[in-house]
Design an enzyme around this catalytic site. Structure first.
Site, PDB file in Angstrom:
ATOM      1  NE  ARG A 194      -4.611  -1.431  -4.322  1.00  0.00           N
ATOM      2  CZ  ARG A 194      -4.270  -1.763  -3.070  1.00  0.00           C
ATOM      3  NH1 ARG A 194      -3.863  -0.823  -2.222  1.00  0.00           N
ATOM      4  NH2 ARG A 194      -4.306  -3.008  -2.665  1.00  0.00           N
ATOM      5  CG  ASP A 220      -2.080  -0.888   1.189  1.00  0.00           C
ATOM      6  OD1 ASP A 220      -2.332  -1.456   0.122  1.00  0.00           O
ATOM      7  OD2 ASP A 220      -2.772  -1.032   2.216  1.00  0.00           O
TER       8      ASP A 220
HETATM    9  P1  FDA Z   1     -14.106   9.788  -4.615  1.00  0.00           P
HETATM   10  O1  FDA Z   1     -13.604   9.892  -3.230  1.00  0.00           O
HETATM   11  O2  FDA Z   1     -14.340  11.049  -5.375  1.00  0.00           O
HETATM   12  O3  FDA Z   1     -15.400   8.898  -4.566  1.00  0.00           O
HETATM   13  C1  FDA Z   1     -16.229   8.731  -5.694  1.00  0.00           C
HETATM   14  C2  FDA Z   1     -17.612   8.350  -5.197  1.00  0.00           C
HETATM   15  O4  FDA Z   1     -17.571   7.076  -4.553  1.00  0.00           O
HETATM   16  C3  FDA Z   1     -18.179   9.292  -4.132  1.00  0.00           C
HETATM   17  O5  FDA Z   1     -18.803  10.390  -4.712  1.00  0.00           O
HETATM   18  C4  FDA Z   1     -19.129   8.383  -3.404  1.00  0.00           C
HETATM   19  O6  FDA Z   1     -20.311   8.230  -4.130  1.00  0.00           O
HETATM   20  C5  FDA Z   1     -18.403   7.070  -3.409  1.00  0.00           C
HETATM   21  N1  FDA Z   1     -17.586   6.880  -2.216  1.00  0.00           N
HETATM   22  C6  FDA Z   1     -16.229   6.993  -2.108  1.00  0.00           C
HETATM   23  N2  FDA Z   1     -15.816   6.699  -0.870  1.00  0.00           N
HETATM   24  C7  FDA Z   1     -16.923   6.386  -0.173  1.00  0.00           C
HETATM   25  C8  FDA Z   1     -17.154   5.957   1.176  1.00  0.00           C
HETATM   26  N3  FDA Z   1     -16.145   5.804   2.029  1.00  0.00           N
HETATM   27  N4  FDA Z   1     -18.413   5.713   1.556  1.00  0.00           N
HETATM   28  C9  FDA Z   1     -19.442   5.829   0.695  1.00  0.00           C
HETATM   29  N5  FDA Z   1     -19.281   6.229  -0.593  1.00  0.00           N
HETATM   30  C10 FDA Z   1     -18.056   6.500  -1.020  1.00  0.00           C
HETATM   31  N6  FDA Z   1      -5.178   5.415  -1.028  1.00  0.00           N
HETATM   32  C11 FDA Z   1      -3.867   5.590  -0.723  1.00  0.00           C
HETATM   33  O7  FDA Z   1      -3.439   6.727  -0.490  1.00  0.00           O
HETATM   34  N7  FDA Z   1      -3.034   4.504  -0.644  1.00  0.00           N
HETATM   35  C12 FDA Z   1      -3.453   3.246  -0.913  1.00  0.00           C
HETATM   36  O8  FDA Z   1      -2.657   2.300  -0.845  1.00  0.00           O
HETATM   37  C13 FDA Z   1      -4.829   3.054  -1.268  1.00  0.00           C
HETATM   38  N8  FDA Z   1      -5.324   1.825  -1.533  1.00  0.00           N
HETATM   39  C14 FDA Z   1      -6.606   1.690  -2.027  1.00  0.00           C
HETATM   40  C15 FDA Z   1      -7.075   0.445  -2.444  1.00  0.00           C
HETATM   41  C16 FDA Z   1      -8.325   0.336  -3.052  1.00  0.00           C
HETATM   42  C17 FDA Z   1      -8.792  -1.016  -3.524  1.00  0.00           C
HETATM   43  C18 FDA Z   1      -9.136   1.496  -3.234  1.00  0.00           C
HETATM   44  C19 FDA Z   1     -10.473   1.422  -3.916  1.00  0.00           C
HETATM   45  C20 FDA Z   1      -8.690   2.705  -2.769  1.00  0.00           C
HETATM   46  C21 FDA Z   1      -7.452   2.819  -2.154  1.00  0.00           C
HETATM   47  N9  FDA Z   1      -6.993   4.037  -1.674  1.00  0.00           N
HETATM   48  C22 FDA Z   1      -5.671   4.175  -1.315  1.00  0.00           C
HETATM   49  C23 FDA Z   1      -7.960   5.152  -1.431  1.00  0.00           C
HETATM   50  C24 FDA Z   1      -8.025   6.092  -2.613  1.00  0.00           C
HETATM   51  O9  FDA Z   1      -6.832   6.808  -2.725  1.00  0.00           O
HETATM   52  C25 FDA Z   1      -9.182   7.074  -2.446  1.00  0.00           C
HETATM   53  O10 FDA Z   1      -9.006   7.815  -1.291  1.00  0.00           O
HETATM   54  C26 FDA Z   1     -10.555   6.428  -2.390  1.00  0.00           C
HETATM   55  O11 FDA Z   1     -10.642   5.351  -3.269  1.00  0.00           O
HETATM   56  C27 FDA Z   1     -11.627   7.439  -2.782  1.00  0.00           C
HETATM   57  O12 FDA Z   1     -11.390   7.922  -4.069  1.00  0.00           O
HETATM   58  P2  FDA Z   1     -12.324   7.610  -5.313  1.00  0.00           P
HETATM   59  O13 FDA Z   1     -11.431   7.437  -6.506  1.00  0.00           O
HETATM   60  O14 FDA Z   1     -13.193   6.471  -5.026  1.00  0.00           O
HETATM   61  O15 FDA Z   1     -13.100   8.956  -5.554  1.00  0.00           O
END
Ligand code: FDA
Length: 298
Positions: free
Chosen positions: A174, A123
């Protein structure tokens, strides 16, 4: 606005309320919980990556306990033949205490995983650790441990250079937006500029034929990735989608049912607070959920 106020006040919210609203993001306290979720998701042909909760540990004893637990996860994956990988946070292995100590801990995990044929993903954490974690990755590969992959964050301005510097290794990446609070001098801050960078980096990765885990719940980025997958005629050997446990489950199942590989990140353990509060801060309905939970406790 209300969400912003609640985020500021979050340290004052009782832990049992946080637990009540955040428990959907966590498998449970013990390894069996993560195994159960993996087996359930496997019935739909889904995959997981299991994470032992814990980060920024400050004693070698804690780091050793985290390592031992990760080794137990590997045994469970082998025993039950689970379609899963292991995700590891370097600060849970003692990166804050002693870099070489953490490296050796993770090496023990990666070596055992290699013997078992299991993939380990490092990660990515906040910016003081970026170089250190990428160096760990380079060292593993130099030592012939190829069952390891990295995470890169689209909000970091440096990520394009990082990808270019890693091209020769063809890492499994990732790609996520990035979750930690970073300064604007090193990280994009605006929603749109992070999205644009994500799209650009996804193309850079695919143009160079590297395996990508498309880790996002952002509909615009999912649609963009689906278009690229179709346009390039990518096969399941080239990519997978990744989501967090408890987030956008309907959309997750829908992507899976369209035949795309999907992996969910399944954290378990008792050290859930840091992870849980980061997830809550990302939930657009967070303030409402916390208020509802507070009334339940009246
Ligand atoms: P965004 O936050 O804009 O979310 C898009 C939409 O998804 C929101 O509008 C909402 O509808 C929904 N949503 C998102 N989060 C939600 C929640 N908690 N509850 C309900 N709805 C929600 N980061 C990092 O810094 N280091 C890492 O190693 C990882 N590893 C990782 C693994 C995996 C499998 C994922 C999916 C994510 C990570 N992340 C991470 C976290 C990543 O950086 C990020 O913070 C989150 O995925 C949220 O970003 P989105 O791209 O989903 O967009």
């Amino acid at each position: 606005m209300l969400n912003k106020i609640v985020i500021t006040l979050m340290p004052l919210v009782p832990k049992k309320i946080i637990h009540l609203v955040a428990k959907k993001y966590i498998a449970g306290d013990i390894l069996d919980d993560a195994v159960r979720i993996t087996q359930d998701f496997a019935k739909q042909d889904g995959m997981t990556t299991i994470d032992v909760l814990g980060e920024f540990v400050t004693s070698k004893e804690e780091a050793t306990a985290e390592k031992e637990e990760s080794l137990r996860v590997l045994d469970a994956i082998k025993k039950f033949d689970l379609p899963t990988t292991l995700s590891v946070k370097s600060t849970s292995q003692g990166l804050d205490i002693d870099e070489e100590f953490a490296y050796q801990n993770i090496k023990e995990i990666v070596t055992k995983a290699n013997e078992y044929g299991i993939f380990v993903r490092l990660d990515m954490e906040n910016s003081p650790y970026t170089d250190k974690i990428l160096n760990f990755y380079r060292r593993f590969r130099a030592e012939g441990l190829d069952n390891v992959g990295i995470v890169l964050q689209a909000y970091m301005r440096r990520t394009e250079d990082d990808i270019n510097s890693l091209l020769a290794l063809k890492p499994s990446i990732r790609l996520c937006k990035g979750i930690y609070k970073e300064d604007s001098s090193i990280a994009f801050q605006g929603k749109e500029e992070i999205r644009e960078n994500y799209k650009k980096l996804l193309r850079l990765i695919l143009n160079n034929e590297m395996y990508v885990g498309i880790a996002t719940h952002d509909e615009m980025l999912i649609l963009d990735a689906l278009t690229e997958i179709e346009k390039r005629g990518l096969s399941k050997e080239n990519y997978e989608f990744q989501m967090l446990l408890g987030v956008r489950e309907k959309r997750r199942d829908n992507i899976l049912s369209q035949g795309h590989p999907m992996r969910i990140y399944v954290p378990y353990g008792t050290d859930w607070y840091g992870y849980a509060t980061r997830r809550l801060k990302e939930n657009p309905e967070m303030a409402g959920n916390i208020f509802k939970a507070m009334f339940k406790f009246q």
